[in-house]
Design an enzyme around this catalytic site. Structure first.
Site, PDB file in Angstrom:
ATOM      1  N   SER A   4       0.953  -1.242   0.078  1.00 14.08           N
ATOM      2  CA  SER A   4      -0.041  -0.011   0.174  1.00 14.08           C
ATOM      3  C   SER A   4       0.830   1.102  -0.006  1.00 14.08           C
ATOM      4  O   SER A   4       1.962   1.643   0.828  1.00 14.08           O
ATOM      5  CB  SER A   4      -0.892  -0.004   1.167  1.00 14.08           C
ATOM      6  OG  SER A   4      -1.805   1.051   1.322  1.00 14.08           O
ATOM      7  N   GLU A   5       0.783   1.988  -1.012  1.00 10.56           N
ATOM      8  CA  GLU A   5       1.757   2.986  -1.201  1.00 10.56           C
ATOM      9  C   GLU A   5       1.739   4.091  -0.191  1.00 10.56           C
ATOM     10  O   GLU A   5       2.852   4.789  -0.170  1.00 10.56           O
ATOM     11  CB  GLU A   5       1.730   3.606  -2.594  1.00 10.56           C
ATOM     12  CG  GLU A   5       0.530   4.436  -2.832  1.00 10.56           C
ATOM     13  CD  GLU A   5      -0.725   3.678  -3.656  1.00 10.56           C
ATOM     14  OE1 GLU A   5      -0.686   2.514  -3.436  1.00 10.56           O
ATOM     15  OE2 GLU A   5      -1.467   4.351  -4.149  1.00 10.56           O
ATOM     16  N   ASN A   6       0.975   4.048   0.760  1.00  8.85           N
ATOM     17  CA  ASN A   6       0.959   5.157   1.858  1.00  8.85           C
ATOM     18  C   ASN A   6       1.778   4.788   3.107  1.00  8.85           C
ATOM     19  O   ASN A   6       2.321   5.217   3.886  1.00  8.85           O
ATOM     20  CB  ASN A   6      -0.424   5.436   2.283  1.00  8.85           C
ATOM     21  CG  ASN A   6      -1.178   4.123   2.854  1.00  8.85           C
ATOM     22  OD1 ASN A   6      -1.042   3.348   2.112  1.00  8.85           O
ATOM     23  ND2 ASN A   6      -1.917   4.147   3.967  1.00  8.85           N
TER      24      ASN A   6
END
Lengths: 234, 207
Positions: free
Chosen positions: B45-47
């Site tokens: 998840s790119e966060n």
């Protein structure tokens, strides 16, 4: 070295001025410096440029600074959750500089690391690359992006000691470390300030050298989209 | 019968191989996680998270634990957290094996548009531009036509681009197409969908 302040207003004393560039941590409403944002609203400072991945939602987070028209320009990657933002932008009242999310994070990290520019493949051949220097490396095209050097960083962490060593929690870390790094002055709000020695030095996520002022406070920590599964499905 | 959303996600899951680190976009791509079966897949998840778990049980939501779509999620025993700069370092650095994304338009040369409609929908690209630039294999999952019935597989995109020549494979409700020299190549048709039907709903050159 006294970094701990009693509250957000005191921690921002003498730091705010019109037309300044502020880098803010957070992703959506997760890990946002909500107490410092409230204090900036209270201060009435205006014409701000804010570098932040998102712009909050209507009435919460950076959305509050949009409601009061204190923001002149946003540097963001995604602003889809905020109707007032959209209204101000489409009517030309608000400037918006779209940055791909990774480019924004790297621009902050670079600024905080003394790197004024870097080349990235991201955005080449798109609107984002227009007007930017293109350079070829190993047969592929890259565009030049510039480091962000903010006047002020506002950041949310989970725990700090009084020297400013920070620990973040889960995905609330997100943009907070790069945002903290790129400001001339960095003010951090945490849920808990602990005794020196209580944080394992091997487990510090951001060393206190990047942190100038710290406050402890109560956070609402609003959830943007509650999604759950039922126990029967498990 | 064309594939429905879940069947498209199930088909997309076949693109994933054991041991892959994968980023799934918002919408139908998120559903792909339901169909990985026994394959050892680590979701990014790119966060700032590797090893994304399912949605929490009611009452166990954690405001500090969300995915890139801002939804509450859970961690796994393999999970790691990191900041956004490192997250996109691994994306840009080619460490993520595959990205499965939605799209508004795809062109026959692999150009992708999925981030804005000028004057109308101004949400932003989020991490999509970084993902398509840095990830080895980019798979688009989308409906073959838009709500007005117009094809989304074009000779050239009309909307602002997310990336140029970045798409490798397209999975629509009608079938699977690869981006190859000279245009798109039909790899597979959904059950009872004919090649004529797919061609009639495609503007892009089919080779």
């Amino acid at each position: 070295m006294q970094k701990v302040y009693p509250d957000a207003k005191a921690a921002l004393d003498g730091l705010l001025r019109d037309d300044m560039l502020i880098a803010a941590g957070g992703f959506g409403l997760c890990g946002i410096p909500e107490l410092l944002i409230d204090a900036i609203v209270e201060s009435g400072v205006k014409n701000l440029t804010v570098a932040s991945n998102n712009a909050g939602v209507d009435g919460f987070g950076l959305g509050k600074l949009l409601d009061t028209r204190q923001i002149k320009k946003m540097m963001s990657s995604y602003v889809g959750e905020n109707a007032e933002f959209m209204r101000q932008y489409l009517s030309g009242e608000l400037e918006l500089e779209f940055n791909p999310q990774g480019t924004l994070a790297e621009r902050m990290r670079a600024g905080g690391s003394g790197i004024p520019g870097f080349y990235t493949k991201t955005g080449y051949g798109t609107q984002i690359g227009e007007g930017k220097e293109v350079k070829e490396f190993n047969g592929e095209n890259y565009i030049l992006e510039e480091g962000i050097f903010a006047d002020l960083s506002i950041v949310k962490a989970w725990k700090a000691d009084d020297t400013g060593n920070l620990v973040f929690r889960k995905t609330a870390r997100n943009f907070n470390p790069p945002a903290a790094m790129c400001g001339k002055i960095c003010v951090v709000e945490v849920e808990e300030i602990v005794e020196r020695g209580a944080l394992d030095p091997d487990h510090i996520h951001l060393p206190g050298i990047y942190v100038h002022r710290i406050i402890q406070g109560e956070h609402e920590k609003r959830i943007e989209k509650v999604t759950t599964r039922s126990r029967e499905d498990a | 019968m064309p594939w429905d959303r879940n069947q498209m996600a199930e088909r997309a899951a076949q693109e994933l191989e054991d041991g892959m680190y994968v980023n799934l976009g918002i919408g139908i791509p998120t559903l792909v996680a339901n169909y990985v079966g026994d394959k050892d897949i680590t979701l990014q998840s790119e966060n700032g998270m590797l090893g994304m778990g399912p949605f929490p049980f009611e009452g166990e939501e954690d405001p500090d634990l969300i995915n890139a779509g801002k939804q509450t999620i859970t961690e796994l025993n393999r999970t790691s957290y990191f900041d956004s700069a490192m997250s996109f370092g691994m994306i840009r650095g080619g460490k993520i094996a595959a990205a499965i994304l939605g799209a508004m338009e795809v062109a026959e040369n692999g150009d992708l548009a999925n981030w804005m409609i000028p004057g109308k929908l101004v949400k932003g690209m989020g991490g999509a531009m970084d993902l398509v630039a840095g990830v080895e294999k980019v798979v688009v999952v989308m409906d073959h036509t838009n709500k007005a019935g117009e094809t989304k597989l074009l000779k050239a995109c009309t909307l602002p681009l997310t990336g140029t020549g970045v798409v490798d494979r397209i999975i629509t409700d009608l079938g699977v197409l690869d981006v190859v020299d000279g245009g798109l190549k039909i790899v597979e048709l959904a059950p009872d969908v004919t090649e004529d039907e797919l061609r009639s709903k495609t503007e892009a050159t089919i080779v």
